[in-house]
Motif scaffolding. Structure first.
Motif, PDB file in Angstrom:
ATOM      1  N   PRO A 355      -3.750 100.885  44.584  1.00 22.53           N
ATOM      2  CA  PRO A 355      -2.678 101.216  44.873  1.00 22.53           C
ATOM      3  C   PRO A 355      -2.134 101.386  45.879  1.00 22.53           C
ATOM      4  O   PRO A 355      -0.842 101.387  46.436  1.00 22.53           O
ATOM      5  CB  PRO A 355      -3.161 103.540  44.749  1.00 22.53           C
ATOM      6  CG  PRO A 355      -3.913 103.294  45.681  1.00 22.53           C
ATOM      7  CD  PRO A 355      -5.193 102.706  44.758  1.00 22.53           C
ATOM      8  N   ASN A 356      -2.704 100.246  47.490  1.00 21.67           N
ATOM      9  CA  ASN A 356      -2.152 100.065  48.159  1.00 21.67           C
ATOM     10  C   ASN A 356      -1.414  98.738  48.175  1.00 21.67           C
ATOM     11  O   ASN A 356      -1.400  98.177  49.253  1.00 21.67           O
ATOM     12  CB  ASN A 356      -2.911 100.242  49.985  1.00 21.67           C
ATOM     13  CG  ASN A 356      -2.224 100.312  50.741  1.00 21.67           C
ATOM     14  OD1 ASN A 356      -1.165 101.055  51.267  1.00 21.67           O
ATOM     15  ND2 ASN A 356      -2.641  99.757  52.365  1.00 21.67           N
ATOM     16  N   MET A 357      -1.807  98.008  47.776  1.00 21.21           N
ATOM     17  CA  MET A 357      -1.398  96.845  47.173  1.00 21.21           C
ATOM     18  C   MET A 357       0.039  96.484  46.040  1.00 21.21           C
ATOM     19  O   MET A 357       1.270  97.386  45.728  1.00 21.21           O
ATOM     20  CB  MET A 357      -1.795  95.639  46.001  1.00 21.21           C
ATOM     21  CG  MET A 357      -3.197  95.742  45.628  1.00 21.21           C
ATOM     22  SD  MET A 357      -3.983  95.180  47.200  1.00 21.21           S
ATOM     23  CE  MET A 357      -3.123  92.795  46.661  1.00 21.21           C
ATOM     24  N   ALA A 358       0.849  96.541  47.424  1.00 19.07           N
ATOM     25  CA  ALA A 358       2.441  95.842  47.481  1.00 19.07           C
ATOM     26  C   ALA A 358       3.208  94.542  46.154  1.00 19.07           C
ATOM     27  O   ALA A 358       1.685  94.551  45.150  1.00 19.07           O
ATOM     28  CB  ALA A 358       2.979  94.767  48.314  1.00 19.07           C
ATOM     29  N   SER A 359       4.207  95.037  45.432  1.00 17.48           N
ATOM     30  CA  SER A 359       4.188  94.477  44.128  1.00 17.48           C
ATOM     31  C   SER A 359       4.355  92.402  44.562  1.00 17.48           C
ATOM     32  O   SER A 359       4.802  92.408  44.816  1.00 17.48           O
ATOM     33  CB  SER A 359       6.220  94.733  43.539  1.00 17.48           C
ATOM     34  OG  SER A 359       5.624  96.042  43.632  1.00 17.48           O
ATOM     35  N   PRO A 360       3.272  92.466  43.441  1.00 14.50           N
ATOM     36  CA  PRO A 360       4.061  90.724  43.729  1.00 14.50           C
ATOM     37  C   PRO A 360       4.647  89.723  43.153  1.00 14.50           C
ATOM     38  O   PRO A 360       5.722  91.128  42.282  1.00 14.50           O
ATOM     39  CB  PRO A 360       1.715  89.871  42.468  1.00 14.50           C
ATOM     40  CG  PRO A 360       1.875  91.257  41.695  1.00 14.50           C
ATOM     41  CD  PRO A 360       2.568  92.542  42.082  1.00 14.50           C
ATOM     42  N   SER A 361       4.676  88.762  43.010  1.00 15.89           N
ATOM     43  CA  SER A 361       6.020  88.130  42.422  1.00 15.89           C
ATOM     44  C   SER A 361       5.412  87.027  41.950  1.00 15.89           C
ATOM     45  O   SER A 361       4.422  86.207  42.359  1.00 15.89           O
ATOM     46  CB  SER A 361       7.118  87.820  43.561  1.00 15.89           C
ATOM     47  OG  SER A 361       7.110  88.620  44.567  1.00 15.89           O
ATOM     48  N   ALA A 362       6.256  86.110  40.759  1.00 17.94           N
ATOM     49  CA  ALA A 362       5.862  85.271  39.963  1.00 17.94           C
ATOM     50  C   ALA A 362       5.662  84.345  40.407  1.00 17.94           C
ATOM     51  O   ALA A 362       6.910  83.392  41.586  1.00 17.94           O
ATOM     52  CB  ALA A 362       6.752  85.084  38.296  1.00 17.94           C
ATOM     53  N   LEU A 363       4.812  83.218  40.447  1.00 12.54           N
ATOM     54  CA  LEU A 363       4.975  82.371  41.283  1.00 12.54           C
ATOM     55  C   LEU A 363       5.774  81.052  40.942  1.00 12.54           C
ATOM     56  O   LEU A 363       6.701  81.063  42.053  1.00 12.54           O
ATOM     57  CB  LEU A 363       3.500  80.874  40.727  1.00 12.54           C
ATOM     58  CG  LEU A 363       2.901  79.391  41.457  1.00 12.54           C
ATOM     59  CD1 LEU A 363       3.192  80.034  43.260  1.00 12.54           C
ATOM     60  CD2 LEU A 363       2.017  79.543  41.334  1.00 12.54           C
ATOM     61  N   ASN A 364       6.154  80.124  39.477  1.00 17.03           N
ATOM     62  CA  ASN A 364       7.165  80.392  39.489  1.00 17.03           C
ATOM     63  C   ASN A 364       7.817  79.085  40.319  1.00 17.03           C
ATOM     64  O   ASN A 364       8.481  78.523  40.855  1.00 17.03           O
ATOM     65  CB  ASN A 364       8.694  80.769  39.287  1.00 17.03           C
ATOM     66  CG  ASN A 364       8.587  81.987  38.314  1.00 17.03           C
ATOM     67  OD1 ASN A 364       8.035  81.864  36.651  1.00 17.03           O
ATOM     68  ND2 ASN A 364       9.675  82.966  38.031  1.00 17.03           N
ATOM     69  N   VAL A 365       7.052  77.606  40.099  1.00 11.35           N
ATOM     70  CA  VAL A 365       7.420  76.787  40.771  1.00 11.35           C
ATOM     71  C   VAL A 365       7.757  75.773  39.933  1.00 11.35           C
ATOM     72  O   VAL A 365       6.394  75.135  39.346  1.00 11.35           O
ATOM     73  CB  VAL A 365       6.242  76.709  41.686  1.00 11.35           C
ATOM     74  CG1 VAL A 365       6.068  74.890  42.614  1.00 11.35           C
ATOM     75  CG2 VAL A 365       4.941  77.080  42.748  1.00 11.35           C
ATOM     76  N   ALA A 366       8.463  75.171  40.020  1.00 14.85           N
ATOM     77  CA  ALA A 366       9.715  74.292  39.117  1.00 14.85           C
ATOM     78  C   ALA A 366       8.518  73.055  39.106  1.00 14.85           C
ATOM     79  O   ALA A 366       7.883  72.357  40.016  1.00 14.85           O
ATOM     80  CB  ALA A 366      10.935  73.762  40.173  1.00 14.85           C
TER      81      ALA A 366
END
Length: 693
Positions: A355-366
């Motif tokens: 539960p200590n993991m921050a929210s990840p973000s989608a890679l979304n590299v063009a």
């Protein structure tokens, strides 16, 4: 590695059982008591000395050890002693069509467990030169107890469970019987003195407002398990029977989870890990295991270890709904055929999360097709709560904190369909053939002996906190078992039996993962790969590498990877998709064993006494042909090694870059190789027994 870096694992089991059977008219009673003592010792030839990994400067990745030496990192202070007492009483009687059984069971376990990973200190050096020249290590870890003078600390706890049950076997008529039953279990923890609340952990707030209290165990509750079964002999002559049943079955909590919550809560011992050169300044190798231990024993509750474990107070014991349906029938030629289906559905299972993991973000590299989520590239951007080098909660700290919370999941299933044909003994001859098709899925395979291992070892696309339902690695999808046996008695005192046993099936499952921490969650080797299409592969970026003096540039590795996909059945069929957890299969293995038994028997009083000599030839086909019965090993399930994951920016322009893995000192070109070991050869076992009946 050196000999002294190994260890010996002992397994000593002592048991005692007593049973009293009584009859009072129509009532019969069985009272049984058992005692078991399990003492699993763990020893090593090494003297007290740090354990050191020195990494290779060539090969698959920087995480491949070039050499390892020292005191095995998990053996110091490692012990497990479990005493179990069990009392069972069953009372049975009949009344008309009913055969009743009621009873109770009481189990009490007393456990002493020691687990002090890295207790003699642990170093990881990037190169041999770094070690030899007294430079700082890449990683360092140590565990020390909070007892007086750092004396080893051991977890101790008691577990008790009371169960009551009853069943009624109803004979509706001479052809049909039904059994109805109910079991109720109540588990308690009568004495767990080392389950303590860590005040600094209790004060933290995790993702979604979650709180963790290392001083609480699951609430005591009643677990109800109703069941029913039936047997229908359609014609009363056993020529066609239909049988089956359904019900709920309750399991126990693995004691290692309680051990982790007490031993890893930071209240009896501390484990500290310092990863990365920046966190190991002025910490060169020192042969004294206590060189970087605190000068005095810290006060309990003032330092947070790198990981803690806690069971959710609302955690429910594992429960599964199990059902079976089978048909047994006589076939022409004296054969008996069986068709049986089994289905299990998990109602309560364990789910491990951080539960200590921050929210990840989608890679979304063009222009790059893999849009999985990734975490921050630094400790402060990866974790919600961080620690400083002294293990104190500090905003923006550089030390990672990985708490593991065990909650309930409800996903998981097992299905198996078995078809079997057998020919019972006829003039000493017996034969059978069975085929089983199995499917099973879960959220965690549960590998490893620690909750953190179960969490880290789950291969996923978007991180282990979002583990979806996947194939289990311990269920073989296809299996064939056949047996042919012939027994002949002669000369009034001799008997010879010869048996051939065939086992064939898919040898196992595995996952295709990246050979590093591609999603930056702090765990290497658990990120499922994206399997590129031909057009994807044409634009994939590869870092040049030299293997055995041969330079493999970007174009060469693209060609090699294309050829690798082409020769791999699973990758070829799933291009443009993410690899599935345990989706790939190890090839079919055929094994034939031969058993020879020679009996010499005579009557002593009213009983037959027998001296039996046996010869077992395992993997008999390997004697005939050295290519038969060979296991296949996976060359590298971590087929792609990311080289620039820390440079990736969600929504940015930096494209992931990889290099192909190596296997057996060369760049990888095929999935499997022959397993060159005793597992792929024949072996012969001789036995001698004396039978008293």
């Amino acid at each position: 590695w050196y000999k002294n870096s190994n260890y010996f694992q002992g397994a000593n089991l002592y048991s005692l059982a007593a049973e009293l059977n009584s009859n009072w008219g129509r009532l019969s009673n069985t009272l049984r008591g058992t005692y078991t003592y399990q003492n699993d010792s763990r020893e090593t030839d090494s003297q007290i000395f740090p354990f050191v990994d020195i990494l290779s400067t060539t090969g698959v990745s920087a995480s491949a050890p070039y050499t390892s030496f020292g005191y095995e990192p998990f053996s110091f202070g490692n012990l497990r002693k479990v005493k179990t007492y069990s009392i069972i009483d069953n009372l049975s009687w009949t009344s008309g069509k009913h055969a009743w059984t009621v009873g109770g069971q009481f189990d009490l376990s007393e456990t002493i467990n020691g687990f002090q990973r890295f207790a003699t200190s642990y170093y990881v050096f990037n190169t041999w030169a770094d070690f030899a020249n007294g430079r700082d290590p890449r990683d360092f870890a140590i565990t020390y107890s909070l007892s007086k003078n750092f004396a080893p600390a051991y977890s101790a706890f008691k577990f008790a469970q009371l169960s009551l049950y009853g069943q009624d076997e109803i004979t509706l008529n001479r052809n049909f019987r039904m059994t109805l039953g109910l079991r109720v279990d109540r588990a308690t923890y009568p004495e767990v003195p080392q389950i303590k609340t860590h005040p600094l952990v209790a004060a933290m707030t995790f993702a979604g407002g979650v709180k963790m209290n290392t001083g609480l165990l699951p609430s005591t509750r009643l677990m109800w398990s109703p069941r029913m079964g039936f047997n229908w002999d359609l014609y009363g002559d056993r020529s066609l029977q239909i049988r089956g049943g359904t019900g709920i079955f309750t399991g126990k909590v693995p004691f290692v989870w309680i051990v982790s919550q007490s031993g890893d809560n930071g209240m009896i011992q501390i484990t500290q890990s310092f990863n990365g050169l920046a966190n190991n300044v002025n910490r060169p190798f020192n042969p004294d295991p206590a060189a970087y231990r605190p000068a005095s024993v810290p006060q309990a509750g003032t330092i947070v270890p790198g990981t803690v474990t806690a069971l959710d107070p609302e955690f429910k014991f594992p429960q599964s709904w199990k059902s079976t349906l089978a048909i047994d029938t006589r076939l022409p030629g004296g054969l008996i055929g069986t068709l049986e289906a089994i289905f299990n559905k998990d109602l309560n299972t364990a789910f491990f999360s951080n539960p200590n993991m921050a929210s990840p973000s989608a890679l979304n590299v063009a222009g790059y097709p893999d849009n999985r989520t990734i975490y921050g590239s630094t400790v402060p951007t990866r974790f919600i709560n961080t620690l400083n080098s002294a293990g104190v909660p500090t905003p923006g700290g550089t030390a990672a904190f990985n708490p593991i919370l065990i909650t309930n999941g409800t996903k998981g299933y097992y299905f198996a369909l078995t078809a079997k044909v057998e020919k019972p003994f006829s003039k000493g001859f017996y034969a059978s053939f069975a085929y089983t098709k199995s499917l099973a899925g879960n959220m965690h395979d549960g590998g490893g002996d620690q909750p953190q291992s179960a969490w880290q070892g789950t291969a996923t696309v978007n991180g282990a906190n979002t583990s979806p339902l996947g194939y289990t690695d311990y269920v073989l999808p296809d299996r064939v078992v056949a047996l042919v046996s012939y027994r002949k008695e002669y000369l009034k005192h001799l008997a010879t039996t010869i048996s051939l046993i065939y086992n064939g099936g898919i040898s196992g499952r595995f996952s295709y993962v990246y050979g590093g921490d591609f999603n930056r969650d702090g765990v290497s080797g658990n990120d499922l790969i994206y399997i590129p299409t031909k057009s994807d592969l044409a634009t994939m970026q590869f870092a040049s590498q030299t293997v055995n003096g041969v330079v493999y540039d970007q174009n060469a590795q693209r060609t090699l990877f294309e050829n690798y996909i082409g020769q791999d059945k699973y990758l070829r069929a799933h291009r443009g998709q993410y690899a599935e957890r345990n989706g790939a299969q190890i090839p079919w293995l055929n094994r034939v064993d031969v058993k020879f038994m020679q009996d010499i028997f005579t009557k002593v009083g009213k009983n037959r006494n027998t001296v039996q000599f046996t010869v077992d030839i395992f993997n008999f086909g390997n004697i005939i042909n050295s290519d038969w019965g060979k296991f296949k090993s996976i060359n590298a399930s971590s087929i792609l090694i990311p080289t620039n994951q820390n440079s990736l920016v969600p929504g940015g322009t930096v494209v992931p870059q990889f290099r192909l893995a190596t296997a057996n000192g060369d760049i990888i070109t095929k999935t499997f190789r022959d397993n060159v070991s005793i597992n792929s050869t024949y072996s012969i076992q001789f036995g001698l027994r004396y039978l008293f009946n």
